[in-house]
Design a protein around this motif. Structure first.
Motif, PDB file in Angstrom:
ATOM      1  N   LYS A 106       9.210   0.757   0.953  1.00  0.00           N
ATOM      2  CA  LYS A 106      10.129   1.795   0.476  1.00  0.00           C
ATOM      3  C   LYS A 106       9.781   3.128   1.134  1.00  0.00           C
ATOM      4  O   LYS A 106       8.619   3.378   1.486  1.00  0.00           O
ATOM      5  CB  LYS A 106       9.968   1.974  -1.035  1.00  0.00           C
ATOM      6  N   VAL A 107      10.798   3.998   1.246  1.00  0.00           N
ATOM      7  CA  VAL A 107      10.572   5.318   1.857  1.00  0.00           C
ATOM      8  C   VAL A 107      11.130   6.397   0.930  1.00  0.00           C
ATOM      9  O   VAL A 107      12.277   6.311   0.490  1.00  0.00           O
ATOM     10  CB  VAL A 107      11.278   5.443   3.228  1.00  0.00           C
TER      11      VAL A 107
ATOM     12  N   LEU B 232      14.386   4.980   8.362  1.00  0.00           N
ATOM     13  CA  LEU B 232      13.235   4.101   8.105  1.00  0.00           C
ATOM     14  C   LEU B 232      13.550   3.034   7.055  1.00  0.00           C
ATOM     15  O   LEU B 232      12.988   1.941   7.086  1.00  0.00           O
ATOM     16  CB  LEU B 232      12.003   4.913   7.683  1.00  0.00           C
ATOM     17  N   GLU B 233      14.445   3.365   6.127  1.00  0.00           N
ATOM     18  CA  GLU B 233      14.821   2.367   5.112  1.00  0.00           C
ATOM     19  C   GLU B 233      15.517   1.178   5.763  1.00  0.00           C
ATOM     20  O   GLU B 233      15.466   0.064   5.259  1.00  0.00           O
ATOM     21  CB  GLU B 233      15.729   2.994   4.062  1.00  0.00           C
TER      22      GLU B 233
ATOM     23  N   VAL C  37       5.866   1.510   7.514  1.00  0.00           N
ATOM     24  CA  VAL C  37       6.965   0.849   6.812  1.00  0.00           C
ATOM     25  C   VAL C  37       7.177  -0.554   7.391  1.00  0.00           C
ATOM     26  O   VAL C  37       7.388  -1.535   6.666  1.00  0.00           O
ATOM     27  CB  VAL C  37       8.267   1.685   6.911  1.00  0.00           C
ATOM     28  N   GLU C  38       7.096  -0.639   8.699  1.00  0.00           N
ATOM     29  CA  GLU C  38       7.228  -1.925   9.404  1.00  0.00           C
ATOM     30  C   GLU C  38       6.220  -2.952   8.871  1.00  0.00           C
ATOM     31  O   GLU C  38       6.502  -4.147   8.816  1.00  0.00           O
ATOM     32  CB  GLU C  38       6.971  -1.659  10.894  1.00  0.00           C
ATOM     33  N   GLU C  39       5.054  -2.463   8.465  1.00  0.00           N
ATOM     34  CA  GLU C  39       4.000  -3.357   7.944  1.00  0.00           C
ATOM     35  C   GLU C  39       4.103  -3.552   6.437  1.00  0.00           C
ATOM     36  O   GLU C  39       3.212  -4.125   5.821  1.00  0.00           O
ATOM     37  CB  GLU C  39       2.610  -2.796   8.299  1.00  0.00           C
ATOM     38  N   GLY C  40       5.173  -2.989   5.829  1.00  0.00           N
ATOM     39  CA  GLY C  40       5.392  -3.226   4.402  1.00  0.00           C
ATOM     40  C   GLY C  40       4.788  -2.191   3.472  1.00  0.00           C
ATOM     41  O   GLY C  40       4.824  -2.355   2.249  1.00  0.00           O
ATOM     42  N   ALA C  41       4.221  -1.127   4.032  1.00  0.00           N
ATOM     43  CA  ALA C  41       3.687  -0.064   3.164  1.00  0.00           C
ATOM     44  C   ALA C  41       4.842   0.781   2.627  1.00  0.00           C
ATOM     45  O   ALA C  41       5.898   0.886   3.260  1.00  0.00           O
ATOM     46  CB  ALA C  41       2.717   0.814   3.956  1.00  0.00           C
ATOM     47  N   HIS C  42       4.633   1.373   1.440  1.00  0.00           N
ATOM     48  CA  HIS C  42       5.587   2.342   0.900  1.00  0.00           C
ATOM     49  C   HIS C  42       5.127   3.724   1.370  1.00  0.00           C
ATOM     50  O   HIS C  42       3.939   4.044   1.275  1.00  0.00           O
ATOM     51  CB  HIS C  42       5.606   2.297  -0.624  1.00  0.00           C
ATOM     52  N   VAL C  43       6.072   4.515   1.853  1.00  0.00           N
ATOM     53  CA  VAL C  43       5.675   5.747   2.545  1.00  0.00           C
ATOM     54  C   VAL C  43       6.402   6.967   1.992  1.00  0.00           C
ATOM     55  O   VAL C  43       7.628   6.947   1.820  1.00  0.00           O
ATOM     56  CB  VAL C  43       5.946   5.619   4.065  1.00  0.00           C
TER      57      VAL C  43
ATOM     58  N   LYS D 218       0.862  -1.196   0.000  1.00  0.00           N
ATOM     59  CA  LYS D 218       0.000   0.000   0.000  1.00  0.00           C
ATOM     60  C   LYS D 218       0.894   1.240   0.000  1.00  0.00           C
ATOM     61  O   LYS D 218       2.030   1.213   0.492  1.00  0.00           O
ATOM     62  CB  LYS D 218      -0.897   0.009   1.241  1.00  0.00           C
ATOM     63  N   VAL D 219       0.364   2.348  -0.495  1.00  0.00           N
ATOM     64  CA  VAL D 219       1.138   3.596  -0.528  1.00  0.00           C
ATOM     65  C   VAL D 219       0.502   4.608   0.426  1.00  0.00           C
ATOM     66  O   VAL D 219      -0.694   4.896   0.330  1.00  0.00           O
ATOM     67  CB  VAL D 219       1.200   4.182  -1.957  1.00  0.00           C
TER      68      VAL D 219
END
Ligand SMILES: NC(=O)c1ccc[n+]([C@@H]2O[C@H](COP(=O)([O-])OP(=O)(O)OC[C@H]3O[C@@H](n4cnc5c(N)ncnc54)[C@H](OP(=O)(O)O)[C@@H]3O)[C@@H](O)[C@H]2O)c1
Length: 261
Positions: free
Chosen positions: A58-59, A51-52, A28-34, A8-9
């Motif tokens: 991705k961040v 965060l990366e 980010v920990e849950e796999g979302a791109h932020v 998710k973004v």
């Protein structure tokens, strides 16, 4: 429980530190791109690198002043160009100056309106075409002042309640698109902002900051300030697919501080 956030973004406003940064980290920990953003490119770059390291979503970062409409437009455009879509918007901003009614002139009221209410409207307006495509989540970060005014914070007390009217209205207008709109309201979460306000109060009352903190803790049934991560987890649940039926709600994360029923 499956949060289904991987891939998710999320656009997280005002995320170079404090609550916004903590929310970005949990996403980010849950796999979302932020996409993170604030006015300070140096801080943003450092947060992106941090965060990366989590090694999941991705961040990216983009410098924007959310009181500037052109910056808001460019931020959303950049997010789309980089990630191709936006599923989640976390609206957030810096706090307005502290003080009571007689301290502020029209220009102070105007500035607080632009920072703490109009910026939320503008970001939502820009992100809406994306969210309408497949549904999405909007979380508006407010304050416990939506339930009970905080002494000496009249600008916050006034404009945060505007976020409630906005969010409740949007929850209804946007429900047909499966866009869920909620508010998360912090009580006293240990960030730089809260430390700054405690210092202001200490100076005013001629106390030490530690004395002010101790007094403040006695008003919180859980007996302590919250941690940004504790706040962020609530936001992340509301932003996820695990939340499919909460919309138009204001959730306090305050350790029981607000006594209003
Ligand atoms: N922490 C709490 O317990 C608590 C309680 C009640 C309400 N709140 C409210 O919740 C919000 C976040 O709180 P916090 O404690 O995380 O505050 P904070 O530590 O002061 O962080 C504020 C964030 O807003 C960004 N920002 C400020 N003005 C901006 C602008 N014009 N454009 C873009 N970004 C801007 C700052 O980044 P740059 O300086 O890098 O631009 C920073 O990342 C604030 O409005 C605060 O008043 C917090």
């Amino acid at each position: 429980m499956d949060l289904n956030l991987a891939g998710k973004v999320a656009l997280v406003i005002a995320s170079s530190q404090g609550l916004g940064k903590a929310v970005a980290a949990q996403l980010v920990e849950e796999g979302a791109h932020v996409m993170i953003t604030s006015r300070d490119e140096v801080k943003l770059q450092a947060v992106q690198e941090e965060l990366e390291q989590i090694g999941k979503g991705k961040v990216a970062y983009y410098r924007a002043d959310i009181t500037n409409v052109d910056d808001v437009k460019a931020l959303v455009k950049q997010t789309n160009e980089l990630f191709g879509k936006i599923d989640i918007l976390i609206n957030n901003a810096g706090g307005p100056p502290g003080g009571g009614f007689e301290k502020f002139a029209d220009e102070d009221w105007q500035k607080a309106f632009e920072l703490n209410l109009l910026s939320y409207v503008r970001v939502i307006r820009e992100v809406l075409p994306d969210l309408k495509k497949e549904g999405g989540r909007i979380i508006n970060i407010a304050s416990s002042s939506i339930k009970t005014p905080i002494p000496d914070l009249i600008l916050s007390n006034t404009f945060r309640t505007g976020i409630v009217g906005l969010s409740k209205s949007l929850a209804e207008e946007l429900a047909p698109y499966n866009i869920l709109v909620n508010i998360v309201a912090p009580g006293r979460i240990a960030t730089d902002r809260v430390a700054f306000l405690d210092q202001l109060k200490a100076d005013k009352l001629n106390l030490s900051k530690e004395e002010v903190v101790e007094q403040s803790k006695t008003t919180i049934p859980l007996g302590r300030y919250g941690q940004p991560e504790e706040f962020a987890k609530v936001v992340v649940f509301l932003a996820s697919d695990a939340n499919s039926y909460v919309t138009g709600s204001s959730i306090l994360v305050d350790g029981g501080m607000v006594k209003a029923i």
